[in-house]
Design an enzyme around this catalytic site. Structure first.
Site, mmCIF file in Angstrom:
data_model
loop_
_atom_site.group_PDB
_atom_site.id
_atom_site.type_symbol
_atom_site.label_atom_id
_atom_site.label_comp_id
_atom_site.label_asym_id
_atom_site.label_seq_id
_atom_site.Cartn_x
_atom_site.Cartn_y
_atom_site.Cartn_z
ATOM 1 N N GLY A 280 0.745 -1.251 0.190
ATOM 2 C CA GLY A 280 0.238 0.197 0.530
ATOM 3 C C GLY A 280 1.001 1.252 -0.119
ATOM 4 O O GLY A 280 2.143 1.457 -0.363
ATOM 5 N N SER A 281 -0.163 2.155 0.550
ATOM 6 C CA SER A 281 1.411 3.423 0.227
ATOM 7 C C SER A 281 2.569 3.329 1.225
ATOM 8 O O SER A 281 2.451 2.773 2.892
ATOM 9 C CB SER A 281 -0.303 4.723 0.577
ATOM 10 O OG SER A 281 -0.496 4.527 2.594
ATOM 11 N N GLY B 146 2.585 2.304 5.015
ATOM 12 C CA GLY B 146 4.161 1.523 5.275
ATOM 13 C C GLY B 146 5.074 1.944 6.689
ATOM 14 O O GLY B 146 5.349 0.993 7.585
ATOM 15 N N GLU C 298 6.031 -3.447 0.757
ATOM 16 C CA GLU C 298 5.249 -3.089 -0.776
ATOM 17 C C GLU C 298 5.303 -1.876 -0.738
ATOM 18 O O GLU C 298 3.825 -1.507 -0.605
ATOM 19 C CB GLU C 298 4.604 -4.057 -1.436
ATOM 20 C CG GLU C 298 5.671 -5.657 -1.650
ATOM 21 C CD GLU C 298 6.711 -5.533 -2.626
ATOM 22 O OE1 GLU C 298 6.852 -4.517 -3.069
ATOM 23 O OE2 GLU C 298 7.628 -6.832 -2.230
ATOM 24 N N CYS D 81 1.649 0.322 -9.210
ATOM 25 C CA CYS D 81 2.346 1.104 -8.350
ATOM 26 C C CYS D 81 4.187 0.957 -9.258
ATOM 27 O O CYS D 81 4.167 1.753 -8.470
ATOM 28 C CB CYS D 81 3.211 -0.323 -7.212
ATOM 29 S SG CYS D 81 3.222 -1.582 -7.869
#
Ligand code: NAD
Length: 513
Positions: free
Chosen positions: A243-244, A248, A265, A299
């Site tokens: 995610g963002s 994270g 990630e 992404c």
């Protein structure tokens, strides 16, 4: 949703209007408030899912913890056989699942199918891997000793995933974690809850038909508060979160606080360097697909185009021309290239980026805007835009999850381009377009791209499952999928065995009694 066979797809996937997971067979307990899933394609309600409560979560974690104890005893190739059977079902349901991904998330049907193909590919990979969970054997410095390492299952793996790859990211984790002997608890995105339920239904059915213990595939549903139940839980040794970067950083801190492991990630800010030796036709295809594919919501989407001054005008006008061909509309209609953004918040972020780049001194080359009228009722369809910008602009430094491409000029040689390309906080994907061997090798060298993915003569998006996927810096450092990414789902043990009648000590230390 009567068109494009959505209703049939939902039926085939076992979904209905209210999907509350109370069935033990499904390893999914959710009795909380309802989450409604609206399609960004036409704004219609697809179905509802109930959220996981704290009590539900306790049932899930205890089922998974118990199930793990049994599952880890099964030899890895037999676990691989279960994944093979799960994959047979994915092959059978590829079309309805691909369709649901397209309808709930908004990516093109082709990309929806592509996502399910990734699931199929990673399962194939995992089946082979189930016979290759190798450790090394080392030579001991002590006579009559043997030393080796082995990998054991880790336990319960928590998977948190983003809306933009609502099914593939789950499988990248689970297919490997399952053959590694782990139980998995998945919290999918609250923006795409039905795809999660569809996947869970498939796994639950195959697992129960094949006598897999309860709890090896679990689903929890809801927003970040449900995710937090896992990140705070010391019974979950590994959290794999996609995610963002904002998310994270919170998850990393939480899990590190209990000395758990994370696989992160996170966001990207991916660039293509275009040198004077580039093939312009391929550059345009790579850049346009990279920037507008999935409506700029990958992404690995191309955010920045860094072009040498000698070819700048040529590349700029070719890319601007190509944007004129782009068809925006219902992603289930295969004539369209670009579907909607996920929701109206995403539309706001897109508009903000376009305002901000102008405010900072950028120049719009391809005008953006929100589409209205027939076919665009959801309010989530936007025009892919291009702006001429400086790398130092604050907005360029930031990942905007939308089809906004920044184009900028470099002078000098490839090291000048690399300074721009590496001059952001993210480090996911990167590419160079060149037929010059020296430039390509410098781009890949130690002084080259600082990203986890570095491509030559292809764009930034569209990774294959065979390689380890992930990025550096604020992208989080995790690696998923191919190569040796499986090791994160296991615990490593070093074993030394003495088969002599003496007890020699390491480093020649004498300890006589
Ligand atoms: P997001 O960060 O808003 O949400 C991702 C997931 O994290 C969701 O399931 C959400 O509920 C959960 N979450 C959020 N805060 C949490 C918290 N504090 N604790 C636990 N869980 C929490 O991201 P999004 O909008 O769904 O996805 C877009 C982002 O994902 C982009 O930045 C994109 O680059 C990134 N992404 C990265 C990769 C990669 O492999 N590097 C792949 C896909 C998407």
């Amino acid at each position: 949703a009567t068109s494009f066979g959505i209703e049939e797809a939902l039926k085939e996937l076992g979904l209905n209007e209210t999907n509350n997971g109370t069935s033990t067979g499904a390893n999914w307990f959710s009795n909380g408030e309802e989450i409604a899933s609206y399609s960004p394609v036409d704004g219609k309600l697809i179905g509802k899912v109930s959220a996981t409560t704290k009590e539900d979560y306790e049932k899930v974690i205890s089922t998974a913890t118990e199930g793990f104890k049994e599952w880890r005893q099964l030899p890895a190739p037999q676990r691989g056989e279960i994944v093979r059977k799960f994959n047979d079902e994915l092959r059978r349901l590829k079309e309805p699942l691909g369709k649901l991904v397209s309808y709930e998330m908004g990516k093109s049907y082709q990309e929806g199918l592509g996502e399910v193909q990734e699931m199929i590919d990673i399962c194939d990979f995992a089946v082979g891997l189930s016979r290759q969970l190798h450790g090394l054997t080392m030579h001991s410095e002590r006579p009559g000793h043997r030393m080796y390492e082995q990998y054991h299952p880790l336990g319960v793996v928590g998977i948190i995933s983003a809306f933009n790859f609502p099914v593939a990211v789950w499988s990248w984790n689970t297919a490997l974690a399952w053959v590694c002997g782990d139980a998995c608890i998945w919290k999918g995105s609250e923006k795409t809850p039905l795809t999660s339920v569809a996947c869970q239904n498939i796994a639950a059915r195959v697992f129960s038909e094949n006598g897999v213990p309860e709890g090896i595939s679990c689903l929890i549903t809801g927003d970040y508060t449900v995710g937090e139940m896992m990140t705070k839980d010391e019974r979950v040794p590994l959290i794999s979160a996609t995610g963002s970067t904002r998310m994270g950083k919170i998850v990393a801190k939480e899990v590190a606080g209990r000395l758990g492991k994370t696989l992160l990630e996170l966001g990207g800010n991916n660039a293509i360097i275009v040198t004077p030796d580039a093939n312009i036709k391929n550059t345009v295809i790579g850049a346009v697909f990279g920037a507008v594919g999935t409506c700029g919501q990958r992404c690995t989407s191309t955010r920045r185009l860094i072009v040498h001054e000698d070819v700048y005008d040529k590349v700029k006008s070719a890319v601007v021309d190509a944007y004129k061909q782009i068809k925006i509309g219902n992603p289930l209609d295969e004539n369209n290239h670009v579907g909607p953004l996920i929701d109206k918040d995403a539309v706001k972020n897109y508009q903000h980026a376009l305002d901000k780049v102008v405010e900072e001194g950028g120049k719009i080359l391809v005008e953006g805007g929100v589409l209205e009228g027939e076919g665009y009722e959801s309010g989530c369809y936007v025009k892919p835009a291009i702006a001429e910008a400086e790398n130092s602009f604050e907005i360029v430094q930031h990942e905007t999850f939308a089809p906004v491409l920044y184009i900028m000029k470099y002078k000098g040689d490839v090291s000048d381009a690399l300074e721009l390309q590496n001059g952001v906080r993210q480090g996911l994907s990167s590419a160079i377009m060149t037929n010059n061997l020296r430039e390509a090798e410098r781009f890949l060298s130690v002084e080259g791209s600082d990203c986890g993915i570095a491509n030559v003569n292809i764009g930034t998006s569209g990774a294959e499952i065979g390689g380890a996927f992930g990025g550096e810096k604020e992208t989080g450092g995790g690696r998923e999928s191919g190569s040796d990414a499986w090791k994160v789902y296991m615990r490593r043990q070093t074993n030394t065995i003495n088969y002599t009648t003496e007890l020699p000590l390491a480093q020649g230390i004498k300890f006589d009694l």
